[in-house]
Design a protein around this motif. Structure first.
Motif, mmCIF file in Angstrom:
data_model
loop_
_atom_site.group_PDB
_atom_site.id
_atom_site.type_symbol
_atom_site.label_atom_id
_atom_site.label_comp_id
_atom_site.label_asym_id
_atom_site.label_seq_id
_atom_site.Cartn_x
_atom_site.Cartn_y
_atom_site.Cartn_z
ATOM 1 N N PHE A 237 0.849 -1.193 0.000
ATOM 2 C CA PHE A 237 0.000 0.000 0.000
ATOM 3 C C PHE A 237 0.887 1.247 0.000
ATOM 4 O O PHE A 237 1.715 1.431 0.896
ATOM 5 N N GLY A 238 0.736 2.076 -1.017
ATOM 6 C CA GLY A 238 1.536 3.290 -1.078
ATOM 7 C C GLY A 238 1.199 4.122 -2.306
ATOM 8 O O GLY A 238 0.473 3.673 -3.203
ATOM 9 N N ASN A 239 1.725 5.360 -2.348
ATOM 10 C CA ASN A 239 1.531 6.192 -3.539
ATOM 11 C C ASN A 239 2.589 5.840 -4.587
ATOM 12 O O ASN A 239 3.432 4.961 -4.361
ATOM 13 N N LYS A 240 2.554 6.502 -5.716
ATOM 14 C CA LYS A 240 3.437 6.140 -6.837
ATOM 15 C C LYS A 240 4.916 6.231 -6.465
ATOM 16 O O LYS A 240 5.717 5.355 -6.809
ATOM 17 N N LYS A 241 5.259 7.273 -5.727
ATOM 18 C CA LYS A 241 6.666 7.454 -5.336
ATOM 19 C C LYS A 241 7.114 6.313 -4.430
ATOM 20 O O LYS A 241 8.202 5.737 -4.622
#
Length: 431
Positions: free
Chosen positions: A317-321
């Motif tokens: 789970f995380g954003n693109k970066k």
């Protein structure tokens, strides 16, 4: 009527087999973007957020997280106790969340059983053990005659390590571990395809935990049972799970096979859970450096996070970066060191957790109760009530502050009314 409603109406029975993924594994249970909310309006609490994962037939899938993270909420949604606010739960490719035909509902109850966390609360104290275990057999008529039913019940009670003479007793006559075995027998006598095991060993003594885990494995080998195993202890699930999902405050933050997750705990929350596993050696445990998860390290103000596959059947789970960083770490193919032992001579460093927190419940001190006595005393002494309220507000005792404020305002209004009446009586007396 929409296409989804038409599909639901047509599916009144479960198929023999579920859909198969690209790797040839049969998907028994599938959660797709499930939200579970309690309460309404401003008081609504979003307990589970956009949860998605698949459970394959014959595997043990563990759901791990700290208390209050939403593990049991998901388990109860699978057995259709908690309704889904959004998303869908599918069993063998058939939607089972929301309104479904009665015939399908009975098949779901027959095929999905649950072993509850509290063995005392989940058993009927007024029923004998024989009736408790037989209830499912009665409801679905899974026996030929009385002798067949009694034989099934006696066989199952022996399978879980109890004796046939225990069948005439009541739940209060047993210890916590024995009650948990009765709960397990009640579920397994139905020969379910999927068992939701909600911390089935947390109430048991350490000496018999292994026995219950071996029982679960035995049923899996003999009957091909699939488990959704809910726990908060990663050290246990490592050795019984095929795959593990880690949940934090309603968000599934990482999903991977057991060995993959322990070798490459990419999400910092997973890292913190693994670092908290006790080490049997007391000296090493004493010198272990705990890794504390700080949610403020993530910046999700613009780039929103989602559960993404980074390869190796590993979801994070995380954003693109963050996902790019996780991929780079995983592609190095070097197992991560999750536990750090402080070497002799090194100074002990303590992690200082800042008091700033985005969670309102964490900002509330323990003694911030908003007691009736604060209102009453502020009512009698309004000026002191306002002063005390100001102090409470500065110290972030918000419930106490509101109680003092309400009491002081009510006291001032009452004094004002009394003074007005006294003035009116004085004028009438003079006239």
């Amino acid at each position: 009527m929409s296409n989804k409603e038409l599909k639901r109406k047509k599916q009144s029975h479960l198929p023999e087999h579920g859909p198969v993924d690209e790797n040839g594994r049969e998907i028994l249970l599938s959660l797709k973007n499930v939200d579970i909310t309690f309460g309404k309006g401003d008081k609504a609490v979003r307990a589970v957020k956009n949860a998605s994962f698949d459970i394959y037939k014959g595997e043990t899938f563990s759901l791990v997280g700290e208390s209050g993270s939403g593990k049991t909420t998901i388990g109860r949604a699978v057995i259709r106790v908690n309704p889904c606010a959004a998303g869908e739960i599918q069993y063998k490719g058939v939607p089972i969340s929301g309104k479904i035909p009665r015939s399908l509902d009975r098949e779901v109850i027959r095929n999905i059983q649950m072993v509850f966390q509290d063995p005392a609360a989940s058993l009927n104290e007024r029923a004998t053990v024989e009736y408790i275990i037989s209830e499912g057999l009665y409801n679905f008529h899974l026996y030929n005659d009385a002798a067949d039913r009694i034989a099934k019940v006696e066989n199952m009670i022996e399978e879980v390590g109890l004796l046939p003479e225990h069948l005439t007793r009541y739940p209060h006559e047993f210890s916590g571990g024995q009650r948990q075995r009765i709960g397990l027998a009640r579920a397994m006598v139905m020969e379910p395809e999927l068992v939701v095991a909600d911390e089935p060993i947390s109430a048991l003594d350490v000496s018999i935990r292994a026995q219950v885990l071996n029982l679960l494995k035995k049923f899996q080998q003999e009957q091909g049972t699939t488990y959704l195993f809910i726990a908060h202890d990663l050290s246990i699930v490592r050795f019984i799970s095929d795959r593990i999902a880690v949940i934090y405050k309603g968000d599934i933050v990482e999903v991977a096979s057991a060995e993959e997750l322990f070798d490459y705990p990419l999400h910092p929350y997973t890292h913190s859970l693994i670092s908290a596993i006790p080490i049997p050696d007391p000296q090493l445990e004493k010198n272990k450096v705990l890794f504390t998860y700080d949610p403020s390290v993530h910046d999700y103000s613009e780039d929103k996070p989602e559960l993404t596959c980074i390869g190796h059947d590993h979801y994070v789970f995380g954003n693109k970066k963050e996902i790019e960083e996780y991929k780079a770490i995983r592609e190095k193919n070097v197992p991560l060191k999750s536990v750090t032992i402080r070497q002799p001579g090194e100074e002990e460093t303590e992690q200082i957790i800042e008091e700033t927190s985005d969670e309102p419940i964490l900002d509330t001190p323990v003694h911030d109760t908003g007691s009736f006595w604060y209102k009453f005393l502020s009512f009698l002494l309004p000026v002191l009530g306002f002063i005390a309220g100001g102090i409470f507000k500065r110290k972030r005792y918000y419930r106490n502050y509101k109680a003092c404020k309400k009491g002081a305002i009510a006291g001032l209004v009452t004094i004002g009314v009394i003074l007005a009446l006294f003035g009116l009586l004085l004028v009438l007396a003079v006239v």
